[in-house]
Scaffold this motif. Structure first.
Motif, PDB file in Angstrom:
ATOM      1  N   ARG A  92      46.510  42.586  47.179  1.00  0.00           N
ATOM      2  CA  ARG A  92      45.398  43.444  46.778  1.00  0.00           C
ATOM      3  C   ARG A  92      44.825  44.251  47.948  1.00  0.00           C
ATOM      4  O   ARG A  92      44.864  43.827  49.107  1.00  0.00           O
ATOM      5  N   ARG A 107      44.315  52.134  45.046  1.00  0.00           N
ATOM      6  CA  ARG A 107      43.886  50.756  45.286  1.00  0.00           C
ATOM      7  C   ARG A 107      44.464  49.843  44.218  1.00  0.00           C
ATOM      8  O   ARG A 107      44.608  50.231  43.064  1.00  0.00           O
ATOM      9  N   TYR A 149      39.165  47.155  40.464  1.00  0.00           N
ATOM     10  CA  TYR A 149      40.509  47.763  40.545  1.00  0.00           C
ATOM     11  C   TYR A 149      40.849  48.313  39.166  1.00  0.00           C
ATOM     12  O   TYR A 149      41.791  47.883  38.498  1.00  0.00           O
TER      13      TYR A 149
END
Length: 553
Positions: free
Chosen positions: A323, A339, A407
């Motif tokens: 991540r 992202r 996210y």
């Protein structure tokens, strides 16, 4: 044990704290005292002993992964790097008396692997109970029960899993494990992350109190530290009891590393003073794979997939290794398509697996909540502790950037994939936030319920880690009675939330529905805590929605 698999032909029946810098010396010093503290009372002297129990995990139709740790000599405590190479044999049988042995062999335990061993047994029958034990130097480990998965093409009519997450040693006793171990109906149990915690002693207990000190007392940073902490956890009698009863299927979350870990660091890591993140992450992963019966499909990750006949497959995620760093809450960067919470390769793997699945149910082992969440109009006295628990800014901006909310592009892509390919019966099984939730997972939360739900989600509360009433230090149930209705008003896809209690779940799956029974403990600080059923929710096949049901399975 009565078989829960009813197969047909071809199958044998059967943070809380925000960063405190520690002195650099703590990153390197490994003292004899904390290491010895990881041993239980009455530890062996010179005779090999199995002080940390035995375990099995990751069941396959033809195999199971077996684990143990041998203590060959008194000084060979976890993390010490001491002790001789020791031959450890294993035996697998169809009966607890080991009169019908089906497999045996031996391995060498050495200091290089902290004297842990794992045997990946194959050639077994599907949907079958087996018993296993280890031996070393004339000493036998306890005998443990395990179970293989059904054959891939088996018509399985039922599956039942225990579900747990977030077990902080210093916050109390692991009674959830004891109550699951007392059941005779589990095919396996899922651990959804935070099997251990990394904090130094006293930093994250229970309502500010340490119920029982862990080892080492310092924050774990080095390989020796992580090994010692894993070793301490494996001395817990309730955890040992559950590992004796059924195979575990585990993923990690952040505290197996450090609070709010991401691919390049963590909130609870100070680069330099605590070494490099690269070295710390590598140490944490090495210790995890040494001490856990987990079979990684890809080295260094916990994402993998298991199948249970035609009834269900289980995609297990690693939401820490790949991540991006958490965004500032409320910033536009949460929607940045560059992202990621999964990493490109893992998201593609998940999407492909969900699309190709031919099972009735698609389960996803998911360490942080995927359903969207906004705080809504909570009063100031409730907002501040909830913001602390969920890592939210305490000014009322409702987004938790450590969850999928931080996210959104990955979530949008995944949910669109489910909708565009008509992939139904997807159920996310989630841990992390120390509360119980039953959620629909809408494509667009802002217009729900007009927006369709793409999946459902059952979030399990913590075994011991602090939740909302603990942070406020009020009687259990007080905060939930006030906060839950306001949370549901602001989040119409949330069917239920309990912000206050500790416990575990039991997931029962049939062709018609997937049901989660939520159980709560009487007192996490008591080693004899009782357990009681609290509520049950289910999702019926084809609906992609959660509904309440009024009886546990």
């Amino acid at each position: 044990m009565t078989s829960r698999y009813r197969a047909t032909e071809g199958v044998n029946p059967p943070s809380p704290r925000r960063r405190t810098v520690v002195k650099a010396a703590a990153a390197t010093a490994v003292l004899a005292g904390p290491l010895v503290a990881a041993l239980p009372a009455g530890a062996a002297t010179e005779t090999p002993a199995f002080l940390h129990g035995v375990a099995s995990g990751d069941p396959l139709p033809d195999g199971i992964l077996l684990w143990t740790r041998v203590t060959p000599t008194a000084e060979a405590v976890p993390g010490s790097g001491l002790g001789p190479d020791t031959e450890v044999s294993w035996t697998v049988a169809r009966d607890k008396a080991f009169t019908n042995v089906v497999s045996r062999g031996s391995l060498t335990a050495s200091a290089a692997s902290d004297h842990t061993v794992k045997a990946d047994i194959r050639g077994l029958d599907p949907a079958t109970d087996y018993w296993f034990r280890f031996s070393a130097g004339g000493t036998d480990s306890p005998a443990a029960r395990t179970r293989t998965a059904p054959a891939a093409d088996a018509n399985v009519t039922g599956l039942r899993f225990g579900v747990v997450t977030c077990a902080n040693w210093e916050a109390g006793y692991f009674s959830s494990y004891r109550h699951l171990a007392a059941r005779s109906d589990l095919d396996a149990w899922l651990h959804l992350g935070d099997y251990i915690y990394e904090y130094k002693s006293g930093e994250y207990g229970t309502r500010g109190t340490v119920v029982r000190p862990h080892a080492p007392l310092n924050e774990i940073i080095t390989l020796a530290d992580y090994r010692t902490r894993h070793g301490k956890y494996k001395t817990d009698p309730d955890l040992q009891a559950l590992h004796l009863k059924a195979p575990v299927i585990a993923i990690w979350d952040d505290h197996e590393f450090a609070d709010n870990a991401w691919s390049g660091g963590a909130v609870n890591h100070t680069e330099g003073a605590e070494g490099t993140w690269t070295a710390r992450q590598a140490a944490a992963k090495q210790a995890y794979f040494e001490w856990m019966p987990v079979r990684p499909a890809i080295a260094g990750t916990t994402y993998r997939r298991l199948r249970f006949g035609k009834l269900a497959d289980l995609s297990l995620l690693d939401l820490r290794s790949f991540r991006s760093q958490q965004a500032s809450s409320g910033s536009g960067s949460v929607d940045d398509p560059d992202r990621t919470i999964t990493g490109r390769a893992q998201l593609d793997w998940l999407k492909a697996g969900l699309k190709a699945s031919d099972t009735k149910w698609r389960l996803v082992g998911n360490s942080v909540m995927i359903a969207p969440f906004v705080i809504g109009s909570l009063t100031a006295d409730l907002l501040k502790p909830l913001a602390k628990l969920l890592d939210l800014p305490q000014d009322g901006i409702g987004i938790n950037t450590d969850q999928w909310d931080g996210y959104t592009d990955d979530r949008r892509e995944l949910l669109a994939h489910l909708r565009s390919n008509a992939i139904g019966n997807t159920v996310f099984l989630t841990g992390d936030i120390h509360m119980s939730w039953a959620n629909d997972v809408p494509v667009d939360a802002g217009t729900y319920p007009l927006s369709p739900s793409a999946a459902t989600e059952f979030v399990i509360t913590s075994v011991t880690s602090d939740n909302l009433d603990d942070l406020v230090k009020v009687p259990e149930g007080t905060v939930s009675a006030l906060a839950a209705p306001l949370i549901q008003v602001a989040n119409r896809h949330v069917h239920w939330v309990d912000t206050d209690r500790h416990g575990y779940g039991v997931l029962d799956i049939t062709a018609d529905r997937a049901q989660m029974d939520y159980y709560v403990l009487s007192d996490r600080t008591s080693p004899t805590a009782t357990s009681s059923w609290e509520r049950s929710y289910r999702t019926r096949s084809g609906t992609q929605k959660v509904e309440r049901t009024y009886d546990p399975v």
